[in-house]
Scaffold this active site. Structure first.
Site, PDB file in Angstrom:
ATOM      1  N   ASP A   1     -14.747 -11.162  39.427  1.00 27.54           N
ATOM      2  CA  ASP A   1     -13.964 -12.348  39.638  1.00 27.54           C
ATOM      3  C   ASP A   1     -13.706 -13.240  38.260  1.00 27.54           C
ATOM      4  OD1 ASP A   1     -14.223 -11.888  42.266  1.00 27.54           O
ATOM      5  OD2 ASP A   1     -16.219 -13.129  42.390  1.00 27.54           O
TER       6      ASP A   1
ATOM      7  N   ASP B   1     -16.889 -14.416  36.149  1.00 26.20           N
ATOM      8  CA  ASP B   1     -16.203 -15.614  35.931  1.00 26.20           C
ATOM      9  C   ASP B   1     -16.185 -16.232  34.558  1.00 26.20           C
ATOM     10  OD1 ASP B   1     -16.892 -15.593  38.693  1.00 26.20           O
ATOM     11  OD2 ASP B   1     -17.905 -17.547  38.799  1.00 26.20           O
TER      12      ASP B   1
ATOM     13  N   THR C   1     -21.710 -23.144  38.370  1.00 23.90           N
ATOM     14  CA  THR C   1     -20.660 -22.183  37.724  1.00 23.90           C
ATOM     15  C   THR C   1     -19.835 -23.020  36.679  1.00 23.90           C
ATOM     16  OG1 THR C   1     -20.743 -20.680  39.616  1.00 23.90           O
ATOM     17  CG2 THR C   1     -18.676 -20.695  38.014  1.00 23.90           C
TER      18      THR C   1
ATOM     19  N   GLN D   1     -23.140 -16.004  37.317  1.00 24.96           N
ATOM     20  CA  GLN D   1     -21.691 -16.596  36.813  1.00 24.96           C
ATOM     21  C   GLN D   1     -22.034 -17.168  35.443  1.00 24.96           C
ATOM     22  OE1 GLN D   1     -23.366 -17.571  39.746  1.00 24.96           O
ATOM     23  NE2 GLN D   1     -22.007 -16.839  41.318  1.00 24.96           N
TER      24      GLN D   1
ATOM     25  N   TYR E   1     -14.243  -6.900  40.234  1.00 24.34           N
ATOM     26  CA  TYR E   1     -12.832  -7.738  40.745  1.00 24.34           C
ATOM     27  C   TYR E   1     -12.053  -8.381  39.529  1.00 24.34           C
ATOM     28  CZ  TYR E   1     -15.987  -7.137  44.665  1.00 24.34           C
ATOM     29  OH  TYR E   1     -16.995  -6.994  45.616  1.00 24.34           O
TER      30      TYR E   1
ATOM     31  N   ARG F   1      -9.711 -10.551  44.824  1.00 21.55           N
ATOM     32  CA  ARG F   1      -9.948 -10.878  46.167  1.00 21.55           C
ATOM     33  C   ARG F   1      -9.692 -12.171  46.187  1.00 21.55           C
ATOM     34  NH1 ARG F   1     -16.574 -10.224  46.130  1.00 21.55           N
ATOM     35  NH2 ARG F   1     -17.107 -11.284  44.316  1.00 21.55           N
TER      36      ARG F   1
ATOM     37  N   TRP G   1     -10.437 -16.388  47.108  1.00 18.86           N
ATOM     38  CA  TRP G   1     -11.650 -17.049  47.123  1.00 18.86           C
ATOM     39  C   TRP G   1     -11.293 -18.496  47.888  1.00 18.86           C
ATOM     40  CZ3 TRP G   1     -12.978 -20.673  42.372  1.00 18.86           C
ATOM     41  CH2 TRP G   1     -14.333 -21.331  42.778  1.00 18.86           C
TER      42      TRP G   1
END
Length: 340
Positions: free
Chosen positions: A182, A162, A98, A137, A210, A246, A248
Site C-alpha cells: 500500500d 505506506d 501510521t 507502517q 500492493y 486495493r 482502503w
C-alpha cells in the site's frame, strides 16, 4: 556586485550570492540542520522561502508548517532520513500511529520539494524476519489535508509499507517511489506523472504487495492518477506477485470509495493479471467486510509491457470518452501555477 549576505541554517554560515542563486537558506548536513532552516522560514511571514540542501544525510523528523516553502537538494544525494514506525513507543509513552511516522510531513499549502531523497529508514525486512513491529507502517513523506498544492519533482521517496501518504492536492513528476505494501495511499487528489514506481524485494514474502491504496471520498471526482509512469521491480520480486492496488475504506468510513487510475503506464511482469483486489474493513455494525474493486473506482487504460493484462471484472478499462476527463488540470482543479 556580488551580494555577500550570510545565510544561517543551523550551525552553517555560508556567503551566498543571493541574486544569482536566490536561496534564503543553505543547509550543509555536515554542520547544519533542515530544522533550523525551517525555523527561519517560519519567520518569513508566509512569503516564498527557498532552502538548498547540500549532499549528505540529515537524520531528522520534520513537519513543514509554514506556506510557500521550497526545499531543493543537490540531487538524490541530499537525503532526509528517519526510522519511526507504527507501533513503536513515543517518548511521551504513547504509541505511534501510521500518520505520525513520516520522516517529512507537509502541513502547509504551496510547498515544493525538488531533487531530494526522503527515506523512512525503519528496518522493515529485519522486523518481518524477527517478528517485530506490527507490520509495519513507516511513512517517508506525508502530505496532510491542510497542505493543499504540494509540488514534488525529481525526488526519490523510499520506504516499504505506506511510503507515500497523500491527503490533499498534490502534483508529483519525475520521481522514483519505492515500497511494497500500500505504498502510495490516501484520500487526496494526486497527479503522478512520469514517475518510476518500484516494488521492493522482501525475502520470504507470500506476495510482493500492493502499489496503490486510495481512500478517496465518494464525492471527490479524482483520486490517485498515475500518468505515463513505469511500474518496475527490484531484483528478486517474482512475476505475477504484485497487485496494482486495493481500495482502503479508512476507519470503516462508508463514504470512502477509493479511486486510482493508471493511464498509459508501462508495467513489468511482476503485476498480477487480475490487476486489483479487495481490502477488508469493519462496517458500521462491527462486522468484518470487504471493499471490492467492483465497488470502488479502480481503472486503467493504455497499459503496456508484460504486466499489462486483459479486461476482467477486477481489471476494468476506461473508455476513450472517460479517460478524456483525466487531465492534470481536471485532477488538480487548475491550481495557480499549474503550468510551472
Amino acid at each position: 556586485m556580488v551580494d555577500r549576505r550570510t545565510v544561517l541554517a543551523g550551525a552553517l554560515m555560508l556567503p551566498v550570492a543571493a541574486r544569482a542563486e536566490r536561496w534564503d537558506a543553505i543547509v550543509d548536513p555536515r554542520t547544519g540542520t533542515l530544522g533550523k532552516a525551517l525555523e527561519q522560514a517560519a519567520q518569513a511571514g508566509g512569503r516564498p522561502f527557498r532552502i538548498l540542501v547540500r549532499a549528505g544525510i540529515l537524520v531528522e523528523k520534520l513537519t513543514v508548517t509554514v506556506p510557500n516553502v521550497t526545499i531543493a537538494g543537490d540531487g538524490y544525494g541530499a537525503i532526509l532520513s528517519y526510522g519511526t514506525y507504527a507501533g513503536m513507543q513515543h517518548a511521551d509513552g504513547g504509541i505511534w500511529g501510521t500518520g505520525r511516522t513520516a520522516t517529512l510531513t507537509i502541513a502547509a499549502p504551496g510547498v515544493t520539494l525538488r531533487n531530494l531523497t526522503i527515506r523512512n529508514s525503519f528496518d522493515f525486512i529485519g522486523a518481518k524476519r524477527d517478528g517485530a513491529g506490527n507490520g509495519a507502517q513507516a511513512v517517508a513523506l506525508m502530505i496532510r489535508a491542510e497542505a493543499d498544492r504540494t509540488r514534488v519533482a525529481d525526488c526519490q521517496i523510499e520506504g516499504y509499507q505506506d511510503t507515500l501518504y497523500i491527503q490533499s492536492r498534490s502534483w508529483l513528476s519525475g520521481c522514483r517511489i519505492l515500497g511494497g505494501v500500500d505504498f502510495i495511499f490516501g484520500g487526496g487528489a494526486a497527479w503522478i506523472e512520469g514517475c518510476e514506481i518500484v516494488t521492493r524485494f522482501v525475502p520470504g514474502a507470500d506476495t510482493s504487495g500492493y502499489i496503490a491504496a486510495p481512500s478517496t471520498p465518494a464525492a471527490q471526482p479524482f483520486g490517485l492518477v498515475f500518468h505515463v509512469c513505469r511500474l518496475n521491480r527490484e531484483p528478486g520480486v517474482p512475476k505475477r506477485s504484485t497487485w496494482l492496488g486495493r481500495p482502503w475504506r479508512a476507519g470503516g468510513n462508508m463514504a470512502l470509495t477509493g479511486q486510482a487510475v493508471f493511464v498509459q503506464c508501462v508495467m513489468d511482469a511482476h503485476i498480477k493479471r487480475e490487476g486489483w483486489t479487495w481490502m477488508g474493513y469493519k462496517g458500521p455494525d462491527g462486522e468484518q467486510r470487504r471493499l471490492t474493486p467492483q465497488e470502488a473506482r479502480l481503472f486503467e487504460i493504455g497499459s503496456r509491457g508484460p504486466g499489462a493484462g486483459p479486461t476482467s471484472p477486477t481489471r476494468r478499462m476506461l473508455s476513450a470518452g472517460e479517460v478524456a476527463n483525466f487531465t492534470r488540470t481536471n485532477v488538480l482543479d487548475d491550481w495557480d501555477g499549474l503550468a510551472g
